[in-house]
Motif scaffolding. Structure first.
Motif, PDB file in Angstrom:
ATOM      1  N   LEU A  58       0.824  -1.205   0.000  1.00  0.00           N
ATOM      2  CA  LEU A  58       0.000   0.000   0.000  1.00  0.00           C
ATOM      3  C   LEU A  58       0.862   1.260   0.000  1.00  0.00           C
ATOM      4  N   LEU A  59       1.902   1.269   0.829  1.00  0.00           N
ATOM      5  CA  LEU A  59       2.767   2.444   0.887  1.00  0.00           C
ATOM      6  C   LEU A  59       3.561   2.625  -0.399  1.00  0.00           C
ATOM      7  N   MET A  60       3.903   1.527  -1.065  1.00  0.00           N
ATOM      8  CA  MET A  60       4.534   1.650  -2.378  1.00  0.00           C
ATOM      9  C   MET A  60       3.570   2.322  -3.356  1.00  0.00           C
ATOM     10  N   ALA A  61       2.288   1.944  -3.284  1.00  0.00           N
ATOM     11  CA  ALA A  61       1.281   2.554  -4.150  1.00  0.00           C
ATOM     12  C   ALA A  61       1.086   4.031  -3.813  1.00  0.00           C
ATOM     13  N   VAL A  62       1.051   4.351  -2.503  1.00  0.00           N
ATOM     14  CA  VAL A  62       0.906   5.746  -2.075  1.00  0.00           C
ATOM     15  C   VAL A  62       2.087   6.578  -2.565  1.00  0.00           C
ATOM     16  N   ALA A  63       3.302   6.032  -2.411  1.00  0.00           N
ATOM     17  CA  ALA A  63       4.495   6.741  -2.887  1.00  0.00           C
ATOM     18  C   ALA A  63       4.429   6.953  -4.395  1.00  0.00           C
ATOM     19  N   PHE A  64       3.928   5.945  -5.112  1.00  0.00           N
ATOM     20  CA  PHE A  64       3.766   6.044  -6.570  1.00  0.00           C
ATOM     21  C   PHE A  64       2.812   7.180  -6.917  1.00  0.00           C
ATOM     22  N   ILE A  65       1.673   7.244  -6.216  1.00  0.00           N
ATOM     23  CA  ILE A  65       0.663   8.272  -6.492  1.00  0.00           C
ATOM     24  C   ILE A  65       1.198   9.665  -6.173  1.00  0.00           C
ATOM     25  N   LEU A  66       1.852   9.811  -5.017  1.00  0.00           N
ATOM     26  CA  LEU A  66       2.389  11.108  -4.630  1.00  0.00           C
ATOM     27  C   LEU A  66       3.435  11.594  -5.624  1.00  0.00           C
ATOM     28  N   THR A  68       3.660  10.706  -8.712  1.00  0.00           N
ATOM     29  CA  THR A  68       2.977  11.020  -9.967  1.00  0.00           C
ATOM     30  C   THR A  68       2.362  12.417  -9.922  1.00  0.00           C
ATOM     31  N   LEU A  69       1.691  12.727  -8.820  1.00  0.00           N
ATOM     32  CA  LEU A  69       0.982  14.001  -8.703  1.00  0.00           C
ATOM     33  C   LEU A  69       1.914  15.197  -8.608  1.00  0.00           C
ATOM     34  N   PHE A  70       2.983  15.060  -7.827  1.00  0.00           N
ATOM     35  CA  PHE A  70       3.803  16.225  -7.511  1.00  0.00           C
ATOM     36  C   PHE A  70       5.112  16.321  -8.293  1.00  0.00           C
ATOM     37  N   LEU A  71       5.516  15.242  -8.938  1.00  0.00           N
ATOM     38  CA  LEU A  71       6.788  15.278  -9.664  1.00  0.00           C
ATOM     39  C   LEU A  71       6.621  14.989 -11.147  1.00  0.00           C
ATOM     40  N   VAL A  72       5.813  13.973 -11.451  1.00  0.00           N
ATOM     41  CA  VAL A  72       5.690  13.550 -12.849  1.00  0.00           C
ATOM     42  C   VAL A  72       4.683  14.403 -13.618  1.00  0.00           C
ATOM     43  N   MET A  73       3.479  14.588 -13.069  1.00  0.00           N
ATOM     44  CA  MET A  73       2.424  15.309 -13.784  1.00  0.00           C
ATOM     45  C   MET A  73       2.823  16.726 -14.201  1.00  0.00           C
ATOM     46  N   PRO A  74       3.460  17.505 -13.326  1.00  0.00           N
ATOM     47  CA  PRO A  74       3.826  18.867 -13.745  1.00  0.00           C
ATOM     48  C   PRO A  74       4.758  18.914 -14.941  1.00  0.00           C
ATOM     49  N   SER A  75       5.536  17.850 -15.150  1.00  0.00           N
ATOM     50  CA  SER A  75       6.495  17.866 -16.260  1.00  0.00           C
ATOM     51  C   SER A  75       5.975  17.165 -17.505  1.00  0.00           C
ATOM     52  N   LEU A  76       4.759  16.607 -17.431  1.00  0.00           N
ATOM     53  CA  LEU A  76       4.246  15.840 -18.567  1.00  0.00           C
ATOM     54  C   LEU A  76       3.943  16.661 -19.816  1.00  0.00           C
ATOM     55  N   MET A 101       7.446   6.920 -14.477  1.00  0.00           N
ATOM     56  CA  MET A 101       7.559   6.329 -13.148  1.00  0.00           C
ATOM     57  C   MET A 101       8.536   5.164 -13.114  1.00  0.00           C
ATOM     58  N   MET A 102       8.734   4.501 -14.242  1.00  0.00           N
ATOM     59  CA  MET A 102       9.657   3.373 -14.278  1.00  0.00           C
ATOM     60  C   MET A 102      11.080   3.809 -14.577  1.00  0.00           C
ATOM     61  N   SER A 103      11.308   5.104 -14.677  1.00  0.00           N
ATOM     62  CA  SER A 103      12.681   5.574 -14.856  1.00  0.00           C
ATOM     63  C   SER A 103      13.474   5.245 -13.592  1.00  0.00           C
ATOM     64  N   ALA A 104      14.780   5.204 -13.738  1.00  0.00           N
ATOM     65  CA  ALA A 104      15.635   4.799 -12.621  1.00  0.00           C
ATOM     66  C   ALA A 104      15.470   5.717 -11.417  1.00  0.00           C
ATOM     67  N   ASP A 105      15.483   7.023 -11.647  1.00  0.00           N
ATOM     68  CA  ASP A 105      15.407   7.964 -10.530  1.00  0.00           C
ATOM     69  C   ASP A 105      14.060   7.906  -9.827  1.00  0.00           C
TER      70      ASP A 105
END
Length: 344
Positions: A58-66, A68-76, A101-105
Motif C-alpha cells: 500500500l505504501l509503495m502505491a501511495v508513494a507512486f501516487i504522490l 505522480t501528482l507532484f513530480l511527474v504530472m507537472p512535467s508531462l 515512473m519506471m525511470s531509474a530515478d
C-alpha cells in the motif's frame, strides 16, 4: 539498551527461575523448534504479519501516487507528443506516466519514500513484540566467523541468479512464454538501469533503505511470527515464497525466492537480524550497486561473476557432500543452528 531486545539482559544470563534458554550464539537448542517451549509465547500474530506485507504494498502505491501528482504530472505537458492539448485529452497519458515512473530515478524515489515510512513502523512493532515474546526476532551481534560462510552463500545465490537468467535466455529460443517474460524483464531492467541514473539515489534505495525495510518485514515480522506456529524449516520456506511472490515478476520472483531462502537461513543460523540486513545489502550491491558504479562491462564485474560461479559450484558440492552424510547433520529439523558452519 538494544531497542529490539529489551529483555536482552534477562535472557542472556543464567536465571534462577525457569525463563527459558539463554541466547547463545552457537546454539538455539531444541526449544526453537516448537513454540510450546518458548517463554512468553502467545498465539502468533500471523494476520499482523500479513498486514505488514499489505501495508508495504500500500505504501509503495501511495508513494507512486504522490510522486505522480507532484513530480511527474507537472512535467508531462512538455514530454507529451501533443503538448498540453494531448494531456487534456488524455491521449497516451497513462502510458507516459508509466514510462516516467519506471525511470531509474523515480523508481528509486518511490522506494525511498516507502522505506522511510515502513522502517519506523516495522521497527516499532518489533520492539513492542519483543516485550511480549523475545523469541519473535533474534538480535544477536554478528560474529566474525559468520562472515565467511555468509558471503560464500550470498555469492552462490548471486551465481544461481545469473545462471537462472542465462538459462532463461537459452530457453527463450524454444518457448514463446519465456521469450515474452524475458522481453518484459529486459525492458524493465533497461528503464531502471538508466546510464543517466542519479547514483546517490540508486545506492541509497537499492543498497541501504530497501534491504533494511525488507529484512524488518520478511525476516523480522513474517518469519518471526511464522516460527511461532510451525517448524523453523517450514517458516523459512514460506517466508521465502512470500518474498518471491511480492516481486510480482516471473523472473525476479524465482531468484528472490532463492535470496529469501539464503538470507532467511543466514538470519536463522546467526540469530542476527543485523546480519540478514547486511547480507541483503551486499547482495543488492553486487547485483545492482556495483554495475552502476563501474559499468556492466567492466573487468571487475567479470571477476565478480567468476567468483559467483565458483561459489555456486563449491556450495552445490558442499550440499551434496552433506546430503551423503545425514548422520552428521543437525539442521533445522533437529534442533537448530550448530557451532561452526552452515549445517543444512
Amino acid at each position: 539498551m538494544d531497542p529490539f531486545n529489551p529483555n536482552k539482559d534477562k535472557y542472556s544470563t543464567p536465571q534462577t527461575q525457569d525463563v527459558g534458554p539463554s541466547y547463545q550464539h552457537d546454539s538455539l537448542a531444541e526449544d526453537l523448534e516448537t513454540s510450546e517451549n518458548r517463554p512468553g509465547t502467545r498465539p502468533a500474530n500471523v494476520f499482523r504479519a500479513i498486514g505488514f506485507i499489505l501495508l508495504h504494498q500500500l505504501l509503495m502505491a501511495v508513494a507512486f501516487i504522490l510522486l505522480t501528482l507532484f513530480l511527474v504530472m507537472p512535467s508531462l505537458p512538455e514530454k507529451m507528443p501533443g503538448g498540453e492539448a494531448d494531456l487534456r485529452a488524455g491521449s497516451q497519458l497513462w502510458e507516459q506516466i508509466q514510462i516516467e515512473m519506471m525511470s531509474a530515478d523515480n523508481t528509486a524515489i518511490t522506494s525511498i519514500v516507502a522505506s522511510l515510512l515502513m522502517i519506523p513502523l516495522t521497527s516499532l512493532y518489533l520492539w513492542k513484540r519483543r516485550k511480549s515474546n523475545p523469541f519473535v526476532v533474534m538480535t544477536q551481534k554478528p560474529q566474525s566467523k559468520d562472515w565467511t560462510w555468509s558471503i560464500w552463500a550470498l555469492l552462490a545465490a548471486q551465481g544461481l541468479s545469473m545462471a537462472w537468467l542465462h538459462f532463461l535466455d537459452w530457453a527463450s529460443q524454444y518457448s514463446g512464454f519465456v521469450a515474452s517474460r524475458i522481453e518484459v524483464y529486459e525492458q524493465l531492467m533497461t528503464m531502471i538501469a538508466d546510464e543517466n541514473v542519479n547514483v546517490a539515489l540508486a545506492l541509497l534505495a537499492t543498497c541501504i533503505l530497501v534491504p533494511i525495510m525488507e529484512e524488518l518485514i520478511y525476516r523480522g515480522v513474517v518469519m518471526g511470527e511464522l516460527r511461532q506456529i510451525c517448524k523453523d524449516r517450514t517458516a523459512l520456506i514460506i517466508q521465502a515464497a512470500i518474498f518471491g511472490l511480492i516481486h510480482a515478476n516471473f523472473i525476479q520472483s524465482i531468484y528472490a525466492f532463492v535470496l529469501g531462502l539464503v538470507i532467511g537461513y543466514i538470519y536463522y543460523k546467526t540469530q542476527s537480524l543485523t546480519m540478514s540486513i547486511l547480507s541483503h545489502m551486499l547482495f543488492n550491491f553486487l547485483g545492482g550497486g556495483l554495475p552502476i558504479l563501474v559499468g556492466e562491462d567492466s573487468l571487475l564485474i567479470q571477476v565478480v561473476f567468476i567468483l559467483e560461479l565458483v561459489a555456486l559450484v563449491t556450495f552445490l558440492v558442499f550440499l551434496v557432500a552433506r546430503a551423503l552424510r545425514p548422520a552428521d547433520l543437525d539442521g533445522l529439523e533437529d534442533g537448530g543452528p550448530s557451532q561452526g558452519g552452515p549445517d543444512l
